[in-house]
Design a protein around this motif. Sequence first.
Motif, PDB file in Angstrom:
ATOM      1  N   ALA A 239       0.817  -1.215   0.000  1.00 11.23           N
ATOM      2  CA  ALA A 239       0.000   0.000   0.000  1.00 11.23           C
ATOM      3  C   ALA A 239       0.851   1.265   0.000  1.00 11.23           C
ATOM      4  O   ALA A 239       0.409   2.328  -0.445  1.00 11.23           O
ATOM      5  N   SER A 240       2.083   1.183   0.506  1.00 13.85           N
ATOM      6  CA  SER A 240       2.925   2.368   0.629  1.00 13.85           C
ATOM      7  C   SER A 240       3.866   2.569  -0.556  1.00 13.85           C
ATOM      8  O   SER A 240       4.633   3.535  -0.587  1.00 13.85           O
ATOM      9  N   ALA A 241       3.836   1.684  -1.535  1.00 12.42           N
ATOM     10  CA  ALA A 241       4.741   1.802  -2.684  1.00 12.42           C
ATOM     11  C   ALA A 241       4.393   3.033  -3.514  1.00 12.42           C
ATOM     12  O   ALA A 241       3.222   3.337  -3.740  1.00 12.42           O
ATOM     13  N   PHE A 242       5.425   3.724  -3.990  1.00 12.17           N
ATOM     14  CA  PHE A 242       5.201   4.924  -4.802  1.00 12.17           C
ATOM     15  C   PHE A 242       6.431   5.199  -5.647  1.00 12.17           C
ATOM     16  O   PHE A 242       7.553   4.808  -5.316  1.00 12.17           O
ATOM     17  N   GLY A 243       6.226   5.887  -6.763  1.00 11.60           N
ATOM     18  CA  GLY A 243       7.338   6.382  -7.562  1.00 11.60           C
ATOM     19  C   GLY A 243       8.164   5.312  -8.237  1.00 11.60           C
ATOM     20  O   GLY A 243       7.679   4.234  -8.585  1.00 11.60           O
ATOM     21  N   ARG A 244       9.446   5.615  -8.395  1.00 16.15           N
ATOM     22  CA  ARG A 244      10.368   4.722  -9.086  1.00 16.15           C
ATOM     23  C   ARG A 244      11.178   3.889  -8.089  1.00 16.15           C
ATOM     24  O   ARG A 244      11.468   4.349  -6.984  1.00 16.15           O
ATOM     25  N   TYR A 245      11.561   2.680  -8.522  1.00 16.71           N
ATOM     26  CA  TYR A 245      12.404   1.798  -7.714  1.00 16.71           C
ATOM     27  C   TYR A 245      13.520   1.237  -8.584  1.00 16.71           C
ATOM     28  O   TYR A 245      13.243   0.605  -9.604  1.00 16.71           O
ATOM     29  N   LEU A 246      14.770   1.485  -8.192  1.00 21.14           N
ATOM     30  CA  LEU A 246      15.880   0.826  -8.865  1.00 21.14           C
ATOM     31  C   LEU A 246      15.966  -0.601  -8.349  1.00 21.14           C
ATOM     32  O   LEU A 246      15.963  -0.822  -7.134  1.00 21.14           O
ATOM     33  N   CYS A 247      16.046  -1.551  -9.252  1.00 22.11           N
ATOM     34  CA  CYS A 247      15.970  -2.968  -8.865  1.00 22.11           C
ATOM     35  C   CYS A 247      17.179  -3.742  -9.379  1.00 22.11           C
ATOM     36  O   CYS A 247      17.309  -3.975 -10.578  1.00 22.11           O
ATOM     37  N   PHE A 248      18.071  -4.125  -8.463  1.00 19.21           N
ATOM     38  CA  PHE A 248      19.191  -4.994  -8.800  1.00 19.21           C
ATOM     39  C   PHE A 248      19.651  -5.702  -7.532  1.00 19.21           C
ATOM     40  O   PHE A 248      19.387  -5.237  -6.413  1.00 19.21           O
ATOM     41  N   ASN A 249      20.313  -6.832  -7.694  1.00 24.48           N
ATOM     42  CA  ASN A 249      20.852  -7.518  -6.520  1.00 24.48           C
ATOM     43  C   ASN A 249      22.307  -7.927  -6.685  1.00 24.48           C
ATOM     44  O   ASN A 249      22.840  -8.666  -5.868  1.00 24.48           O
ATOM     45  N   HIS A 250      22.944  -7.413  -7.751  1.00 27.37           N
ATOM     46  CA  HIS A 250      24.386  -7.618  -7.906  1.00 27.37           C
ATOM     47  C   HIS A 250      24.992  -6.347  -8.501  1.00 27.37           C
ATOM     48  O   HIS A 250      24.486  -5.832  -9.505  1.00 27.37           O
ATOM     49  N   ALA A 251      26.065  -5.860  -7.894  1.00 24.61           N
ATOM     50  CA  ALA A 251      26.831  -4.745  -8.444  1.00 24.61           C
ATOM     51  C   ALA A 251      28.190  -5.281  -8.879  1.00 24.61           C
ATOM     52  O   ALA A 251      28.896  -5.916  -8.094  1.00 24.61           O
ATOM     53  N   ILE A 252      28.533  -5.070 -10.138  1.00 19.61           N
ATOM     54  CA  ILE A 252      29.799  -5.575 -10.673  1.00 19.61           C
ATOM     55  C   ILE A 252      30.845  -4.476 -10.538  1.00 19.61           C
ATOM     56  O   ILE A 252      30.897  -3.539 -11.345  1.00 19.61           O
ATOM     57  N   CYS A 253      31.644  -4.595  -9.484  1.00 20.10           N
ATOM     58  CA  CYS A 253      32.648  -3.572  -9.185  1.00 20.10           C
ATOM     59  C   CYS A 253      34.056  -4.148  -9.039  1.00 20.10           C
ATOM     60  O   CYS A 253      35.023  -3.399  -9.062  1.00 20.10           O
ATOM     61  N   ARG A 254      34.162  -5.454  -8.880  1.00 18.23           N
ATOM     62  CA  ARG A 254      35.468  -6.088  -8.710  1.00 18.23           C
ATOM     63  C   ARG A 254      35.937  -6.692 -10.033  1.00 18.23           C
ATOM     64  O   ARG A 254      35.112  -7.176 -10.825  1.00 18.23           O
ATOM     65  N   PRO A 255      37.232  -6.686 -10.296  1.00 14.12           N
ATOM     66  CA  PRO A 255      37.742  -7.225 -11.568  1.00 14.12           C
ATOM     67  C   PRO A 255      37.311  -8.660 -11.824  1.00 14.12           C
ATOM     68  O   PRO A 255      36.950  -9.010 -12.943  1.00 14.12           O
TER      69      PRO A 255
END
Length: 305
Positions: A239-255
Amino acid sequence: MAPASSHPSAKTVCVMDASGRLGSALVERLLQLGYTVHASLFNHGAAGDTVVVDAANGSALETGKRLKVFRSDPLDYHSIVDALKGCSGLFYNFEAPNYDEFIVEMEVRTAHNVLEACAQTDTMERVVFTSSITAVVWKEDRKSADGFDERDWSDPNFCRKFKLWHALAKTLSEKTAWALAMDRDVDMVSINAGLLTGPGVSASTPYLKGTPEMYEDGVLVTVDIEFLVDAHVCVYESASAFGRYLCFNHAICRPEDAVKFSQMLNPSAPCPPPGDDLRVIQQRIHNKKLNKAMLECRSGMYVEE
């Protein structure tokens, strides 16, 4: 407009387009949760004819009775209206096999038709609009930005300049949807999905253009299909959801993660040798808003930082 309840046995929702990985996965999950589902299939040429909604062939008779399949033309407003009749919710996504200037225009027009149809559907309570991280991270001054979150938008002129057609399509179609939603009083939330990985994804997949630059900028993020589906259901039922949501569960930052990502896209390519110049990239994109929302949902167990 009131959002959907967390007891959806009497709810009917539409998944449009249900022909791709996300669409078919959403259909399956929503049926499991007790929803009646209108699976609306777009025809993207030859690819559209090979689509199978797996849930349509489910062994459970009850599940089969709760699934209705529609063929919708993205540019035919009336075929979209037909698929939405009687629905209290819409899960909308659009992915073409290839992207160019023509597909950009087509996706924007489709988003306009869909939101207009939602506004004319009396039973509609909430729209979950699937967009992309590519609608967030591409702009001229991105390297000087402190970081990226739901407030950021890709610059259409930058996307045109570098022929980032997927990013341009997602940016313009999402902006079109938001403008109509606000003008027509449609309760809408958007999911800006990370780069979806898994079967069928290769180096030629349209949304992967520019991934080396995304990695260098600290914004190369991916999402598993299960996590993406959970996020969609969460923001629909909350009920409280609104606007935009970035959705990811992995960030590729290591070589080493970058090497694995590259090997996944092109398994036949030789594995690059480790070099002294490889370094950890600082992550510059955040999805705290979605993590908080999912902690409040039944699927909060999938949250990752």
